[in-house]
Design a protein around this motif. Structure first.
Motif, mmCIF file in Angstrom:
data_model
loop_
_atom_site.group_PDB
_atom_site.id
_atom_site.type_symbol
_atom_site.label_atom_id
_atom_site.label_comp_id
_atom_site.label_asym_id
_atom_site.label_seq_id
_atom_site.Cartn_x
_atom_site.Cartn_y
_atom_site.Cartn_z
ATOM 1 N N GLU A 299 0.506 -0.664 -0.333
ATOM 2 C CA GLU A 299 -0.221 -0.393 -0.163
ATOM 3 C C GLU A 299 1.149 1.258 0.244
ATOM 4 O OE1 GLU A 299 -2.345 -1.397 3.048
ATOM 5 O OE2 GLU A 299 -3.833 -2.525 2.118
ATOM 6 N N HIS A 300 2.278 1.712 0.869
ATOM 7 C CA HIS A 300 2.772 2.205 0.331
ATOM 8 C C HIS A 300 3.817 2.586 -0.985
ATOM 9 C CE1 HIS A 300 6.319 4.640 2.198
ATOM 10 N NE2 HIS A 300 5.718 5.531 2.762
ATOM 11 N N GLU A 301 4.085 3.450 -1.148
ATOM 12 C CA GLU A 301 4.619 4.087 -2.434
ATOM 13 C C GLU A 301 5.695 3.796 -2.450
ATOM 14 O OE1 GLU A 301 5.929 8.713 -3.478
ATOM 15 O OE2 GLU A 301 4.265 8.836 -1.779
ATOM 16 N N ASN A 302 6.243 3.602 -1.428
ATOM 17 C CA ASN A 302 7.747 2.833 -1.629
ATOM 18 C C ASN A 302 7.755 1.019 -1.802
ATOM 19 O OD1 ASN A 302 8.869 5.395 -1.615
ATOM 20 N ND2 ASN A 302 10.010 4.811 0.943
ATOM 21 N N SER A 303 6.706 1.004 -1.167
ATOM 22 C CA SER A 303 6.258 -0.237 -1.192
ATOM 23 C C SER A 303 6.140 -1.143 -2.711
ATOM 24 C CB SER A 303 5.103 -1.145 0.055
ATOM 25 O OG SER A 303 5.540 -0.786 0.802
ATOM 26 N N GLU A 304 5.132 -0.036 -3.286
ATOM 27 C CA GLU A 304 4.991 -0.221 -4.333
ATOM 28 C C GLU A 304 5.919 -0.263 -5.413
ATOM 29 O OE1 GLU A 304 1.108 1.199 -7.519
ATOM 30 O OE2 GLU A 304 1.187 1.800 -5.541
ATOM 31 N N LEU A 305 6.892 1.418 -5.112
ATOM 32 C CA LEU A 305 7.951 0.902 -6.538
ATOM 33 C C LEU A 305 8.952 -0.317 -6.523
ATOM 34 C CD1 LEU A 305 9.993 2.941 -8.140
ATOM 35 C CD2 LEU A 305 11.101 3.796 -6.179
ATOM 36 N N ALA A 306 8.772 -0.857 -4.945
ATOM 37 C CA ALA A 306 10.122 -2.185 -4.681
ATOM 38 C C ALA A 306 9.243 -2.967 -5.343
ATOM 39 C CB ALA A 306 10.319 -2.581 -3.022
ATOM 40 N N TYR A 307 8.022 -3.672 -5.625
ATOM 41 C CA TYR A 307 7.091 -4.491 -6.684
ATOM 42 C C TYR A 307 6.790 -4.050 -7.870
ATOM 43 C CZ TYR A 307 3.113 -6.954 -8.561
ATOM 44 O OH TYR A 307 3.265 -7.562 -9.077
ATOM 45 N N LEU B 86 17.821 0.340 -15.968
ATOM 46 C CA LEU B 86 17.336 0.946 -15.431
ATOM 47 C C LEU B 86 18.229 2.630 -14.845
ATOM 48 C CD1 LEU B 86 16.996 -2.105 -12.718
ATOM 49 C CD2 LEU B 86 15.253 -0.825 -13.850
ATOM 50 N N ASN B 87 18.812 2.369 -15.210
ATOM 51 C CA ASN B 87 20.037 3.314 -14.883
ATOM 52 C C ASN B 87 19.253 3.927 -16.509
ATOM 53 O OD1 ASN B 87 21.335 3.164 -12.682
ATOM 54 N ND2 ASN B 87 23.142 2.386 -14.082
ATOM 55 N N LYS B 88 19.490 4.558 -17.822
ATOM 56 C CA LYS B 88 18.899 4.978 -19.036
ATOM 57 C C LYS B 88 18.000 5.593 -18.598
ATOM 58 C CE LYS B 88 19.033 4.818 -23.492
ATOM 59 N NZ LYS B 88 19.221 3.992 -24.710
ATOM 60 N N ALA B 89 17.025 3.881 -17.873
ATOM 61 C CA ALA B 89 15.256 4.685 -17.819
ATOM 62 C C ALA B 89 15.045 5.783 -16.662
ATOM 63 C CB ALA B 89 14.844 3.120 -17.381
ATOM 64 N N GLY B 90 16.067 5.961 -15.731
ATOM 65 C CA GLY B 90 16.314 7.006 -14.410
ATOM 66 C C GLY B 90 15.015 6.241 -13.673
ATOM 67 N N THR B 91 15.105 5.000 -13.496
ATOM 68 C CA THR B 91 14.524 4.076 -12.225
ATOM 69 C C THR B 91 14.947 4.520 -10.919
ATOM 70 O OG1 THR B 91 14.108 2.445 -13.661
ATOM 71 C CG2 THR B 91 13.960 1.557 -11.626
ATOM 72 N N ARG B 92 14.386 4.781 -10.081
ATOM 73 C CA ARG B 92 14.711 5.230 -8.992
ATOM 74 C C ARG B 92 15.066 3.433 -8.138
ATOM 75 N NH1 ARG B 92 10.932 8.484 -5.697
ATOM 76 N NH2 ARG B 92 9.771 7.497 -6.606
ATOM 77 N N ILE B 93 16.199 4.029 -7.163
ATOM 78 C CA ILE B 93 16.626 2.593 -6.045
ATOM 79 C C ILE B 93 15.946 2.402 -4.753
ATOM 80 C CG2 ILE B 93 18.664 1.163 -5.646
ATOM 81 C CD1 ILE B 93 20.083 3.214 -7.668
#
Length: 179
Positions: A94-102, A125-132
């Motif tokens: 439910e948390h946005e960081n959990s959703e990002l991790a998923y 992932l780096n090229k797409a700018g995906t946060r870690i």
């Protein structure tokens, strides 16, 4: 009276018997350790066609497995499939960081499934700018940073058991802090 051949064979037979007994003890100890760590070993009976499909899945899902035989590989693949099902269908995020991790896990899992090496996945992932998203041990939460994806990050998100642990901890600690 024993002859010389019988006398020379006796130490060799004794050595062979000692080795056999040592091997039995080693195997017994290994079984006990496995049972202690994972529980009682339960055989899974399946059709040969199902085993063949499981082997095909193993080739696609085995990222960095160190299993030595077919039974260990099948067991690992079954555990992986259970974890994947749990992540996709039962785990709450439910948390946005959990959703990002998923979502990050899904991207990495798909790339692994396509057979891409970890360094290639990291570059994409780096090229797409995906946060870690990474797990902060102190807070028990997922923290997000913008940085460079590395091979280790890809390996972390390729481990379904670890992804589950991270998301569950984040959800639990986020709810606790919201109260």
């Amino acid at each position: 009276m024993p002859n010389d051949d019988m006398i020379s064979q006796q130490p060799a037979q004794e050595k062979k018997e000692r080795e056999k007994n040592l091997d039995k003890m080693r195997q017994k100890k290994r079984r006990e350790l496995v049972a202690k760590k994972f529980g009682k070993i339960v055989p899974i009976h399946m059709l040969e066609e199902t085993k063949a499909r499981l082997e095909m899945i193993a080739k696609k899902t085995a990222i960095s497995r160190k299993e030595h035989n077919a039974a260990e590989k099948r067991s690992s693949v079954i555990a992986e499939l259970v974890n994947q099902y749990y992540i996709d269908n039962l785990l709450a995020y439910e948390h946005e960081n959990s959703e990002l991790a998923y979502n990050t896990y899904n991207k990495i899992w798909q790339a692994n499934f396509q057979g891409k090496p970890a360094d290639v996945i990291a570059r994409q992932l780096n090229k797409a700018g995906t946060r870690i998203p990474y797990f902060d041990d102190k807070s028990g939460k997922i923290v997000v940073e913008s940085g460079k994806w590395k091979k280790d990050d890809i390996e972390t998100f390729s481990d379904t058991a670890l992804v589950i642990k991270i998301i569950e901890s984040n959800e639990k600690n986020t709810k606790r802090n919201a109260k």
